[in-house]
Structures are given as structure tokens and as C-alpha cells.
Design a protein around this motif. Sequence first.
Motif, mmCIF file in Angstrom:
data_model
loop_
_atom_site.group_PDB
_atom_site.id
_atom_site.type_symbol
_atom_site.label_atom_id
_atom_site.label_comp_id
_atom_site.label_asym_id
_atom_site.label_seq_id
_atom_site.Cartn_x
_atom_site.Cartn_y
_atom_site.Cartn_z
ATOM 1 N N SER A 131 -3.296 -23.723 4.949
ATOM 2 C CA SER A 131 -2.563 -24.316 6.060
ATOM 3 C C SER A 131 -2.630 -23.417 7.281
ATOM 4 N N PHE A 132 -2.830 -24.044 8.420
ATOM 5 C CA PHE A 132 -2.805 -23.355 9.704
ATOM 6 C C PHE A 132 -1.708 -23.964 10.546
ATOM 7 N N GLU A 133 -0.788 -23.167 11.008
ATOM 8 C CA GLU A 133 0.202 -23.629 11.968
ATOM 9 C C GLU A 133 -0.090 -22.891 13.269
ATOM 10 N N ILE A 134 -0.498 -23.674 14.273
ATOM 11 C CA ILE A 134 -0.943 -23.117 15.540
ATOM 12 C C ILE A 134 -0.012 -23.610 16.634
ATOM 13 N N ALA A 135 0.501 -22.693 17.419
ATOM 14 C CA ALA A 135 1.392 -23.067 18.518
ATOM 15 C C ALA A 135 0.541 -23.504 19.704
ATOM 16 N N LEU A 136 0.481 -24.808 19.910
ATOM 17 C CA LEU A 136 -0.242 -25.412 21.038
ATOM 18 C C LEU A 136 0.646 -26.482 21.647
ATOM 19 N N LYS A 137 0.495 -26.697 22.929
ATOM 20 C CA LYS A 137 1.228 -27.797 23.558
ATOM 21 C C LYS A 137 0.718 -29.118 23.008
ATOM 22 N N LYS A 138 1.603 -30.099 22.916
ATOM 23 C CA LYS A 138 1.280 -31.385 22.283
ATOM 24 C C LYS A 138 0.058 -32.053 22.903
ATOM 25 N N ASP A 139 -0.103 -31.975 24.231
ATOM 26 C CA ASP A 139 -1.241 -32.632 24.877
ATOM 27 C C ASP A 139 -2.575 -31.950 24.567
ATOM 28 N N GLN A 140 -2.551 -30.796 23.923
ATOM 29 C CA GLN A 140 -3.777 -30.072 23.571
ATOM 30 C C GLN A 140 -4.225 -30.339 22.130
ATOM 31 N N HIS A 141 -3.381 -30.963 21.328
ATOM 32 C CA HIS A 141 -3.681 -31.145 19.906
ATOM 33 C C HIS A 141 -4.951 -31.953 19.658
ATOM 34 N N GLU A 142 -5.065 -33.132 20.264
ATOM 35 C CA GLU A 142 -6.238 -33.981 20.029
ATOM 36 C C GLU A 142 -7.508 -33.352 20.589
ATOM 37 N N ILE A 143 -7.399 -32.698 21.736
ATOM 38 C CA ILE A 143 -8.563 -32.013 22.323
ATOM 39 C C ILE A 143 -9.051 -30.937 21.361
ATOM 40 N N PHE A 144 -8.112 -30.184 20.807
ATOM 41 C CA PHE A 144 -8.468 -29.126 19.867
ATOM 42 C C PHE A 144 -9.132 -29.692 18.613
ATOM 43 N N MET A 145 -8.646 -30.817 18.118
ATOM 44 C CA MET A 145 -9.155 -31.400 16.877
ATOM 45 C C MET A 145 -10.517 -32.071 17.040
ATOM 46 N N ASN A 146 -10.910 -32.410 18.262
ATOM 47 C CA ASN A 146 -12.213 -33.054 18.505
ATOM 48 C C ASN A 146 -13.346 -32.240 17.887
ATOM 49 N N ASP A 147 -14.195 -32.896 17.152
ATOM 50 C CA ASP A 147 -15.401 -32.306 16.576
ATOM 51 C C ASP A 147 -15.146 -31.181 15.580
ATOM 52 N N LEU A 148 -13.933 -31.018 15.132
ATOM 53 C CA LEU A 148 -13.631 -29.989 14.150
ATOM 54 C C LEU A 148 -13.879 -30.569 12.764
ATOM 55 N N THR A 149 -14.753 -29.941 12.002
ATOM 56 C CA THR A 149 -15.068 -30.410 10.656
ATOM 57 C C THR A 149 -14.673 -29.344 9.643
ATOM 58 N N PHE A 150 -14.508 -29.761 8.396
ATOM 59 C CA PHE A 150 -14.061 -28.856 7.350
ATOM 60 C C PHE A 150 -14.925 -29.003 6.113
ATOM 61 N N ASN A 151 -15.117 -27.900 5.398
ATOM 62 C CA ASN A 151 -15.757 -27.944 4.084
ATOM 63 C C ASN A 151 -14.785 -28.480 3.049
ATOM 64 N N GLY A 152 -13.529 -28.098 3.191
ATOM 65 C CA GLY A 152 -12.484 -28.652 2.340
ATOM 66 C C GLY A 152 -12.078 -30.002 2.897
ATOM 67 N N LYS A 153 -11.136 -30.660 2.224
ATOM 68 C CA LYS A 153 -10.668 -31.977 2.656
ATOM 69 C C LYS A 153 -9.418 -31.801 3.518
ATOM 70 N N LEU A 154 -9.455 -32.346 4.752
ATOM 71 C CA LEU A 154 -8.278 -32.297 5.613
ATOM 72 C C LEU A 154 -7.209 -33.168 4.964
ATOM 73 N N GLN A 155 -6.222 -32.534 4.390
ATOM 74 C CA GLN A 155 -5.189 -33.222 3.629
ATOM 75 C C GLN A 155 -4.105 -33.787 4.537
ATOM 76 N N ASP A 156 -3.758 -33.047 5.576
ATOM 77 C CA ASP A 156 -2.666 -33.472 6.439
ATOM 78 C C ASP A 156 -2.806 -32.804 7.794
ATOM 79 N N LYS A 157 -2.377 -33.534 8.820
ATOM 80 C CA LYS A 157 -2.322 -32.987 10.173
ATOM 81 C C LYS A 157 -0.983 -33.418 10.746
ATOM 82 N N THR A 158 -0.168 -32.444 11.081
ATOM 83 C CA THR A 158 1.145 -32.720 11.647
ATOM 84 C C THR A 158 1.155 -32.209 13.075
ATOM 85 N N SER A 159 1.571 -33.068 13.970
ATOM 86 C CA SER A 159 1.572 -32.717 15.383
ATOM 87 C C SER A 159 2.989 -32.821 15.923
ATOM 88 N N GLU A 160 3.554 -31.684 16.249
ATOM 89 C CA GLU A 160 4.880 -31.657 16.860
ATOM 90 C C GLU A 160 4.716 -31.148 18.291
#
Length: 172
Positions: A131-160
Motif C-alpha cells: 500500500s502507498f498512501e501519498i499526500a496529493l491534492k485531490k485534483d492531482q490524483h487522476e493525473i498521477f494515475m494516468n499511464d501507471l501500470t503495475f506488475n501486481g494487481k491494483l486491488q484498491d484506489k482510494t481518493s480523499e
Amino acid sequence: MNTSEFLQWLRLYRHDLMNDLQIIQGYATMGKYDKSNEKINQLTERLKDERLLQALNADQFAYWLLTLSLAEKQLEVTYDIDVEQSNLSSVDQQMKTDSENIIERLFKHINEYEIKPIHIVVSGHNSILLSFEIALKKDQHEIFMNDLTFNGKLQDKTSENESLKLMIEYIN
């Protein structure tokens, strides 16, 4: 890890440890025993976490995480280990690669993002959750997630509001 990389890591580690010990000594010398004890407790907790990390038998991931938390002072990296299994060698490379990708993505946009603490947790019993908990402003979450891929399975993404939490699952 070659000898040169290890020696570089060891120098950083010893420097960090000496800083902590000098702070403890300074507090004790000034008679601020409550502050000294608090710093001793923090150092003891950090050493306990490092021991748990090293016991995972995930050498590449452990080296990456320890190096990141020592070398990248612009990121406030903390971590917790809560795993029953002690042999994660089968998912070691995957965890390291996914973690590197997330941090590289942060560094690409470090000037755009107001990056605050990053907390990493390795947990699980039958499967491993990273698990990674990263302090980012809410409007940056989707931009950050763009094109991000994982070898493991993305189980959950929580955006506060000020936090993005990613949970990646690995089958060990």
C-alpha cells in the motif's frame, strides 16, 4: 547490489544514524530527558521496522526502500511491515518494480505536485498487499494515475481530499 552501491548506502545509513544519536546526546546534555527518550523510542521503532523489512527475504525491495528513505530527503518516506510470511522472494522483483514506477512518476511531476509524506505498508497473510498512501491534492490524483501500470494487481484506489491510497496485491 554491487560493492560500490552497498558502501554508498552504508555511508548514508551511518550518517543518518549518527545524526539521530547526536540529537539524543544533545537533548540529554541539556537535561531534556523527555525529548531524549522520545527520540530513543523513535530510533528503536525505526530499527525494529528495518529488522522486520530485512526479514521478509525480499532483498531487492528492502534495499530499494531503505535507500529511498535515506537518500530522498525531499520525500518523507515512512513504512510499516505487517506480514505473517517471512519469504517474499517470489514477489520481490515485482514489488520493487511497482514501487520504483510509483516514485518515478512522483519525481516526474515533483514541481507540479506539493508532495508531502509517503507511507508504504507491506501487509497480508495469504497474499501480499503493498500500500502507498501519498499526500496529493485531490485534483492531482487522476493525473498521477494516468499511464501507471503495475506488475501486481491494483486491488484498491482510494481518493480523499489530500490523500491517494493505492493497494497492490501480489500472490506469493
